[in-house]
Design a protein around this motif. Sequence first.
Motif, PDB file in Angstrom:
ATOM      1  N   PRO A  90       0.849  -1.200   0.000  1.00  0.00           N
ATOM      2  CA  PRO A  90       0.000   0.000   0.000  1.00  0.00           C
ATOM      3  C   PRO A  90       0.880   1.244   0.000  1.00  0.00           C
ATOM      4  O   PRO A  90       1.987   1.230   0.544  1.00  0.00           O
ATOM      5  N   THR A  91       0.403   2.312  -0.628  1.00  0.00           N
ATOM      6  CA  THR A  91       1.226   3.518  -0.772  1.00  0.00           C
ATOM      7  C   THR A  91       1.781   4.026   0.554  1.00  0.00           C
ATOM      8  O   THR A  91       2.984   4.342   0.630  1.00  0.00           O
ATOM      9  N   PRO A  92       0.996   4.109   1.655  1.00  0.00           N
ATOM     10  CA  PRO A  92       1.576   4.600   2.917  1.00  0.00           C
ATOM     11  C   PRO A  92       2.740   3.730   3.410  1.00  0.00           C
ATOM     12  O   PRO A  92       3.735   4.253   3.926  1.00  0.00           O
ATOM     13  N   GLN A  93       2.620   2.402   3.239  1.00  0.00           N
ATOM     14  CA  GLN A  93       3.704   1.517   3.675  1.00  0.00           C
ATOM     15  C   GLN A  93       4.941   1.698   2.797  1.00  0.00           C
ATOM     16  O   GLN A  93       6.074   1.687   3.288  1.00  0.00           O
ATOM     17  N   PHE A  94       4.736   1.890   1.500  1.00  0.00           N
ATOM     18  CA  PHE A  94       5.873   2.111   0.607  1.00  0.00           C
ATOM     19  C   PHE A  94       6.558   3.438   0.920  1.00  0.00           C
ATOM     20  O   PHE A  94       7.793   3.527   0.925  1.00  0.00           O
ATOM     21  N   LEU A  98      10.447   4.314   1.978  1.00  0.00           N
ATOM     22  CA  LEU A  98      11.281   5.341   1.359  1.00  0.00           C
ATOM     23  C   LEU A  98      11.780   6.354   2.388  1.00  0.00           C
ATOM     24  O   LEU A  98      12.913   6.839   2.300  1.00  0.00           O
ATOM     25  N   ALA A  99      10.931   6.665   3.373  1.00  0.00           N
ATOM     26  CA  ALA A  99      11.327   7.635   4.394  1.00  0.00           C
ATOM     27  C   ALA A  99      12.523   7.132   5.193  1.00  0.00           C
ATOM     28  O   ALA A  99      13.411   7.911   5.554  1.00  0.00           O
ATOM     29  N   ALA A 100      12.560   5.831   5.465  1.00  0.00           N
ATOM     30  CA  ALA A 100      13.711   5.266   6.186  1.00  0.00           C
ATOM     31  C   ALA A 100      14.982   5.380   5.350  1.00  0.00           C
ATOM     32  O   ALA A 100      16.048   5.740   5.851  1.00  0.00           O
ATOM     33  N   MET A 101      14.878   5.079   4.052  1.00  0.00           N
ATOM     34  CA  MET A 101      16.040   5.164   3.163  1.00  0.00           C
ATOM     35  C   MET A 101      16.470   6.607   2.929  1.00  0.00           C
ATOM     36  O   MET A 101      17.651   6.883   2.710  1.00  0.00           O
TER      37      MET A 101
END
Length: 331
Positions: A90-94, A98-101
Amino acid sequence: MKESAPKTPPKPAVLSLAQLLTEQPAAPPAGWIEPGLLPPQGILFVGGEPKVGKSLLVANLALALAAGKDRAGFRIPAARRVLVCQFELPTPQFVSRLAAMRRSVGAAADQNLLVDTRAIGHLLSAPQGLSHFLHAARQAAAEVIVLDPLYSTHDQDENDTRSMAALCQSLLRLRDASKAALIVVHHVRKSIGRDEIGSAFRGSSALHAVGDSYLLLTRPSAHLGATVELRFQFRYAAPPEPRLLQLDPQTLCFSAAGLAPSKTAITRKKVEQEHVTKALTDLGQQARYNQLRQQVMDETECSKRTAQLAIAEACRQGSIVQADGQYQLPL
Protein backbone atom coordinates in the motif's frame (compact mmCIF):
# COMPACT_ATOMS: atom_id res chain seq x y z
CA MET A 1 -7.46 36.14 -40.31
CA LYS A 2 -4.13 35.14 -38.79
CA GLU A 3 -2.13 32.75 -40.92
CA SER A 4 -0.99 29.55 -39.28
CA ALA A 5 2.73 28.87 -39.10
CA PRO A 6 4.00 26.51 -41.76
CA LYS A 7 4.30 22.92 -40.54
CA THR A 8 7.74 21.43 -40.17
CA PRO A 9 8.05 18.49 -42.54
CA PRO A 10 8.38 15.16 -40.70
CA LYS A 11 11.83 13.71 -40.35
CA PRO A 12 12.39 10.92 -42.88
CA ALA A 13 12.34 7.42 -41.43
CA VAL A 14 15.13 6.12 -43.67
CA LEU A 15 18.52 7.81 -43.22
CA SER A 16 21.93 7.17 -44.71
CA LEU A 17 24.93 6.28 -42.60
CA ALA A 18 26.35 9.76 -43.31
CA GLN A 19 23.19 11.38 -41.92
CA LEU A 20 23.16 9.14 -38.88
CA LEU A 21 26.82 9.88 -38.13
CA THR A 22 26.13 13.63 -38.08
CA GLU A 23 23.61 13.02 -35.27
CA GLN A 24 25.91 10.73 -33.33
CA PRO A 25 27.41 12.31 -30.17
CA ALA A 26 31.17 12.63 -30.04
CA ALA A 27 31.26 10.27 -27.03
CA PRO A 28 28.61 7.80 -25.90
CA PRO A 29 26.54 9.15 -23.00
CA ALA A 30 27.27 7.79 -19.54
CA GLY A 31 24.88 5.21 -18.21
CA TRP A 32 22.23 6.21 -15.71
CA ILE A 33 23.82 3.66 -13.33
CA GLU A 34 27.48 2.84 -13.82
CA PRO A 35 29.36 0.67 -14.52
CA GLY A 36 27.00 -0.24 -17.33
CA LEU A 37 24.07 -1.37 -15.23
CA LEU A 38 21.44 0.91 -16.79
CA PRO A 39 22.15 2.43 -20.23
CA PRO A 40 20.11 5.47 -21.35
CA GLN A 41 16.70 4.15 -22.49
CA GLY A 42 17.93 0.68 -21.57
CA ILE A 43 15.99 -2.12 -19.89
CA LEU A 44 17.38 -3.64 -16.69
CA PHE A 45 15.83 -6.83 -15.30
CA VAL A 46 16.34 -7.43 -11.56
CA GLY A 47 15.55 -10.89 -10.24
CA GLY A 48 16.10 -13.33 -7.42
CA GLU A 49 14.43 -15.72 -5.02
CA PRO A 50 11.43 -14.58 -2.95
CA LYS A 51 12.31 -12.31 -0.01
CA VAL A 52 15.96 -11.96 -1.07
CA GLY A 53 15.70 -8.15 -1.21
CA LYS A 54 14.92 -7.34 -4.86
CA SER A 55 12.38 -4.62 -4.11
CA LEU A 56 14.55 -3.09 -1.37
CA LEU A 57 17.57 -2.89 -3.66
CA VAL A 58 15.52 -1.40 -6.51
CA ALA A 59 14.06 1.19 -4.13
CA ASN A 60 17.64 1.99 -3.06
CA LEU A 61 18.65 2.48 -6.70
CA ALA A 62 15.55 4.58 -7.47
CA LEU A 63 16.30 6.87 -4.55
CA ALA A 64 19.98 7.11 -5.52
CA LEU A 65 19.05 7.93 -9.14
CA ALA A 66 16.62 10.64 -8.03
CA ALA A 67 19.20 12.12 -5.68
CA GLY A 68 22.18 11.74 -7.99
CA LYS A 69 24.04 9.96 -5.19
CA ASP A 70 26.23 6.84 -5.46
CA ARG A 71 24.88 3.80 -3.67
CA ALA A 72 25.94 0.22 -2.91
CA GLY A 73 29.08 0.43 -5.04
CA PHE A 74 27.22 1.83 -8.08
CA ARG A 75 28.06 5.24 -9.49
CA ILE A 76 25.21 7.63 -10.34
CA PRO A 77 26.64 10.32 -12.68
CA ALA A 78 23.62 12.66 -12.44
CA ALA A 79 20.20 12.98 -10.84
CA ARG A 80 17.30 11.60 -12.88
CA ARG A 81 13.52 11.85 -12.81
CA VAL A 82 12.31 8.44 -11.57
CA LEU A 83 8.75 7.11 -11.67
CA VAL A 84 8.09 4.12 -9.40
CA CYS A 85 5.16 1.83 -10.29
CA GLN A 86 5.05 -0.75 -7.50
CA PHE A 87 2.22 -3.17 -6.91
CA GLU A 88 3.02 -5.03 -3.67
CA LEU A 89 2.75 -2.48 -0.87
CA PRO A 90 0.00 0.00 0.00
CA THR A 91 1.23 3.52 -0.77
CA PRO A 92 1.58 4.60 2.92
CA GLN A 93 3.70 1.52 3.68
CA PHE A 94 5.87 2.11 0.61
CA VAL A 95 6.35 5.77 1.55
CA SER A 96 7.36 4.68 5.05
CA ARG A 97 10.01 2.45 3.49
CA LEU A 98 11.28 5.34 1.36
CA ALA A 99 11.33 7.64 4.39
CA ALA A 100 13.71 5.27 6.19
CA MET A 101 16.04 5.16 3.16
CA ARG A 102 15.76 8.92 2.62
CA ARG A 103 17.78 9.68 5.77
CA SER A 104 20.96 8.78 3.89
CA VAL A 105 20.38 11.33 1.08
CA GLY A 106 18.32 14.04 2.77
CA ALA A 107 15.97 16.02 0.56
CA ALA A 108 18.03 15.53 -2.61
CA ALA A 109 15.56 13.05 -4.12
CA ASP A 110 12.31 14.64 -2.98
CA GLN A 111 11.40 16.38 -6.25
CA ASN A 112 12.80 13.76 -8.63
CA LEU A 113 11.30 10.59 -7.17
CA LEU A 114 7.66 10.17 -8.14
CA VAL A 115 5.23 7.35 -7.32
CA ASP A 116 2.28 6.19 -9.40
CA THR A 117 -0.30 5.79 -6.63
CA ARG A 118 -2.86 4.32 -9.07
CA ALA A 119 -0.66 1.69 -10.71
CA ILE A 120 -2.42 -1.30 -9.15
CA GLY A 121 -5.01 -2.84 -11.45
CA HIS A 122 -3.54 -1.55 -14.71
CA LEU A 123 -2.12 -4.19 -17.03
CA LEU A 124 0.76 -3.36 -19.32
CA SER A 125 -0.45 -6.19 -21.57
CA ALA A 126 -3.74 -4.32 -22.26
CA PRO A 127 -3.92 -1.17 -24.43
CA GLN A 128 -5.66 0.89 -21.73
CA GLY A 129 -3.07 -0.23 -19.16
CA LEU A 130 -0.19 0.73 -21.43
CA SER A 131 -1.86 4.10 -21.92
CA HIS A 132 -2.07 4.57 -18.15
CA PHE A 133 1.65 3.93 -17.61
CA LEU A 134 2.61 6.09 -20.57
CA HIS A 135 0.44 8.95 -19.27
CA ALA A 136 2.01 8.60 -15.81
CA ALA A 137 5.50 8.64 -17.34
CA ARG A 138 4.75 11.80 -19.27
CA GLN A 139 3.17 13.45 -16.24
CA ALA A 140 6.32 12.65 -14.25
CA ALA A 141 8.67 13.62 -17.12
CA ALA A 142 10.30 10.32 -16.21
CA GLU A 143 13.78 9.40 -17.35
CA VAL A 144 13.59 6.07 -15.49
CA ILE A 145 10.48 3.93 -14.88
CA VAL A 146 10.46 1.18 -12.23
CA LEU A 147 7.99 -1.71 -12.60
CA ASP A 148 7.90 -3.85 -9.45
CA PRO A 149 7.10 -6.70 -10.01
CA LEU A 150 6.53 -7.57 -13.66
CA TYR A 151 3.96 -10.30 -12.96
CA SER A 152 1.56 -7.71 -11.53
CA THR A 153 1.52 -5.84 -14.85
CA HIS A 154 0.12 -8.66 -17.00
CA ASP A 155 -2.21 -11.65 -17.13
CA GLN A 156 -0.14 -13.76 -19.51
CA ASP A 157 1.29 -17.26 -19.09
CA GLU A 158 4.95 -16.77 -18.23
CA ASN A 159 5.72 -20.31 -19.40
CA ASP A 160 4.42 -19.50 -22.88
CA THR A 161 7.09 -17.94 -25.08
CA ARG A 162 4.59 -16.26 -27.40
CA SER A 163 2.72 -14.63 -24.50
CA MET A 164 5.94 -13.38 -22.94
CA ALA A 165 7.18 -12.08 -26.29
CA ALA A 166 3.96 -10.04 -26.62
CA LEU A 167 4.48 -8.66 -23.10
CA CYS A 168 8.06 -7.73 -23.97
CA GLN A 169 6.77 -5.81 -26.97
CA SER A 170 4.62 -3.80 -24.54
CA LEU A 171 7.75 -3.04 -22.54
CA LEU A 172 9.47 -1.83 -25.70
CA ARG A 173 6.50 0.35 -26.61
CA LEU A 174 6.52 1.90 -23.13
CA ARG A 175 10.25 2.56 -23.37
CA ASP A 176 10.14 3.99 -26.88
CA ALA A 177 7.09 6.19 -26.33
CA SER A 178 8.32 7.54 -22.97
CA LYS A 179 12.02 7.64 -23.99
CA ALA A 180 12.78 6.43 -20.46
CA ALA A 181 14.97 3.62 -19.19
CA LEU A 182 13.12 0.74 -17.48
CA ILE A 183 14.00 -1.16 -14.30
CA VAL A 184 11.86 -4.30 -14.19
CA VAL A 185 11.67 -6.54 -11.11
CA HIS A 186 10.96 -10.13 -12.10
CA HIS A 187 11.10 -13.52 -10.42
CA VAL A 188 13.28 -16.46 -11.37
CA ARG A 189 12.70 -20.15 -11.91
CA LYS A 190 12.50 -22.36 -8.81
CA SER A 191 15.77 -24.18 -9.40
CA ILE A 192 18.70 -22.36 -11.02
CA GLY A 193 22.39 -23.11 -11.39
CA ARG A 194 25.13 -20.96 -9.96
CA ASP A 195 26.28 -19.87 -13.42
CA GLU A 196 22.80 -18.86 -14.60
CA ILE A 197 21.91 -15.17 -14.72
CA GLY A 198 19.68 -13.96 -17.56
CA SER A 199 18.52 -17.52 -18.27
CA ALA A 200 17.35 -17.83 -14.64
CA PHE A 201 14.42 -15.44 -15.20
CA ARG A 202 10.95 -16.79 -15.97
CA GLY A 203 10.26 -16.45 -19.69
CA SER A 204 13.98 -15.93 -20.27
CA SER A 205 13.91 -16.75 -24.00
CA ALA A 206 11.64 -13.75 -24.58
CA LEU A 207 13.38 -11.49 -22.05
CA HIS A 208 16.73 -12.03 -23.75
CA ALA A 209 15.34 -10.26 -26.81
CA VAL A 210 14.65 -6.98 -24.97
CA GLY A 211 16.89 -6.77 -21.91
CA ASP A 212 20.10 -4.76 -21.96
CA SER A 213 21.30 -5.87 -18.55
CA TYR A 214 20.38 -8.44 -15.92
CA LEU A 215 21.00 -8.28 -12.18
CA LEU A 216 20.47 -11.44 -10.15
CA LEU A 217 20.29 -11.42 -6.34
CA THR A 218 21.18 -14.62 -4.50
CA ARG A 219 21.82 -15.58 -0.92
CA PRO A 220 25.56 -16.08 -0.38
CA SER A 221 27.10 -18.79 1.74
CA ALA A 222 26.46 -18.30 5.45
CA HIS A 223 30.14 -17.86 6.29
CA LEU A 224 30.44 -14.76 4.07
CA GLY A 225 28.40 -12.61 6.47
CA ALA A 226 26.74 -10.61 3.67
CA THR A 227 23.06 -10.12 2.95
CA VAL A 228 23.04 -10.77 -0.81
CA GLU A 229 25.34 -11.58 -3.68
CA LEU A 230 24.87 -9.77 -7.00
CA ARG A 231 25.63 -11.34 -10.37
CA PHE A 232 25.51 -9.47 -13.67
CA GLN A 233 24.96 -10.06 -17.36
CA PHE A 234 25.18 -7.26 -19.93
CA ARG A 235 24.24 -7.31 -23.59
CA TYR A 236 26.76 -4.75 -24.86
CA ALA A 237 29.64 -4.85 -22.38
CA ALA A 238 31.61 -7.12 -20.11
CA PRO A 239 29.83 -7.37 -16.73
CA PRO A 240 31.52 -6.53 -13.43
CA GLU A 241 32.57 -9.28 -11.07
CA PRO A 242 29.94 -10.62 -8.65
CA ARG A 243 29.79 -8.53 -5.50
CA LEU A 244 28.37 -8.71 -2.00
CA LEU A 245 26.00 -6.25 -0.34
CA GLN A 246 25.13 -5.75 3.31
CA LEU A 247 21.71 -4.45 4.40
CA ASP A 248 21.34 -2.05 7.32
CA PRO A 249 18.00 -3.05 8.91
CA GLN A 250 17.53 0.42 10.40
CA THR A 251 17.95 2.51 7.24
CA LEU A 252 16.96 -0.28 4.79
CA CYS A 253 20.00 0.77 2.74
CA PHE A 254 22.47 -1.60 1.09
CA SER A 255 26.19 -0.96 1.24
CA ALA A 256 29.03 -2.62 -0.66
CA ALA A 257 30.63 -5.54 1.16
CA GLY A 258 33.38 -6.44 -1.32
CA LEU A 259 33.66 -8.84 -4.21
CA ALA A 260 32.14 -12.28 -4.00
CA PRO A 261 34.70 -15.08 -3.84
CA SER A 262 35.38 -16.84 -7.12
CA LYS A 263 33.98 -20.27 -7.72
CA THR A 264 37.43 -21.81 -7.24
CA ALA A 265 37.72 -20.12 -3.83
CA ILE A 266 34.48 -21.65 -2.59
CA THR A 267 34.96 -25.08 -1.06
CA ARG A 268 31.89 -27.18 -0.48
CA LYS A 269 31.73 -30.24 1.69
CA LYS A 270 30.27 -33.38 0.21
CA VAL A 271 26.91 -33.90 1.85
CA GLU A 272 26.72 -37.35 3.41
CA GLN A 273 23.78 -39.16 4.99
CA GLU A 274 25.00 -38.24 8.45
CA HIS A 275 24.72 -34.56 7.54
CA VAL A 276 21.07 -35.08 6.64
CA THR A 277 20.30 -37.02 9.82
CA LYS A 278 22.10 -34.40 11.93
CA ALA A 279 20.12 -31.62 10.27
CA LEU A 280 16.91 -33.50 11.01
CA THR A 281 17.97 -34.07 14.62
CA ASP A 282 18.74 -30.37 15.03
CA LEU A 283 15.23 -29.58 13.80
CA GLY A 284 13.66 -31.80 16.47
CA GLN A 285 13.78 -35.14 14.60
CA GLN A 286 10.82 -34.18 12.40
CA ALA A 287 10.48 -31.57 9.68
CA ARG A 288 8.85 -30.78 6.36
CA TYR A 289 10.89 -31.01 3.19
CA ASN A 290 11.62 -27.30 2.75
CA GLN A 291 12.69 -26.98 6.39
CA LEU A 292 15.00 -29.98 6.14
CA ARG A 293 16.50 -28.84 2.84
CA GLN A 294 17.24 -25.36 4.22
CA GLN A 295 18.79 -26.83 7.37
CA VAL A 296 21.07 -29.06 5.29
CA MET A 297 22.07 -26.05 3.17
CA ASP A 298 22.78 -23.93 6.26
CA GLU A 299 24.83 -26.58 8.05
CA THR A 300 26.90 -27.77 5.07
CA GLU A 301 26.94 -24.58 2.94
CA CYS A 302 25.86 -26.63 -0.06
CA SER A 303 23.62 -25.68 -2.96
CA LYS A 304 19.88 -26.31 -3.04
CA ARG A 305 20.40 -29.02 -5.65
CA THR A 306 23.04 -30.79 -3.56
CA ALA A 307 20.75 -30.74 -0.52
CA GLN A 308 17.89 -32.19 -2.56
CA LEU A 309 20.07 -35.03 -3.83
CA ALA A 310 21.36 -35.75 -0.33
CA ILE A 311 17.84 -35.94 1.11
CA ALA A 312 16.72 -38.24 -1.69
CA GLU A 313 19.72 -40.51 -1.13
CA ALA A 314 19.15 -40.59 2.64
CA CYS A 315 15.54 -41.65 2.03
CA ARG A 316 16.66 -44.33 -0.40
CA GLN A 317 19.18 -45.70 2.09
CA GLY A 318 16.65 -45.59 4.93
CA SER A 319 18.57 -43.07 7.04
CA ILE A 320 15.41 -40.96 7.15
CA VAL A 321 11.80 -41.78 6.32
CA GLN A 322 8.87 -39.79 5.00
CA ALA A 323 5.37 -40.08 6.41
CA ASP A 324 2.36 -37.74 6.11
CA GLY A 325 4.42 -34.99 4.49
CA GLN A 326 7.04 -35.06 7.30
CA TYR A 327 10.59 -36.36 7.32
CA GLN A 328 11.74 -38.13 10.45
CA LEU A 329 14.36 -40.55 11.73
CA PRO A 330 13.44 -44.23 11.47
CA LEU A 331 11.97 -45.79 14.60
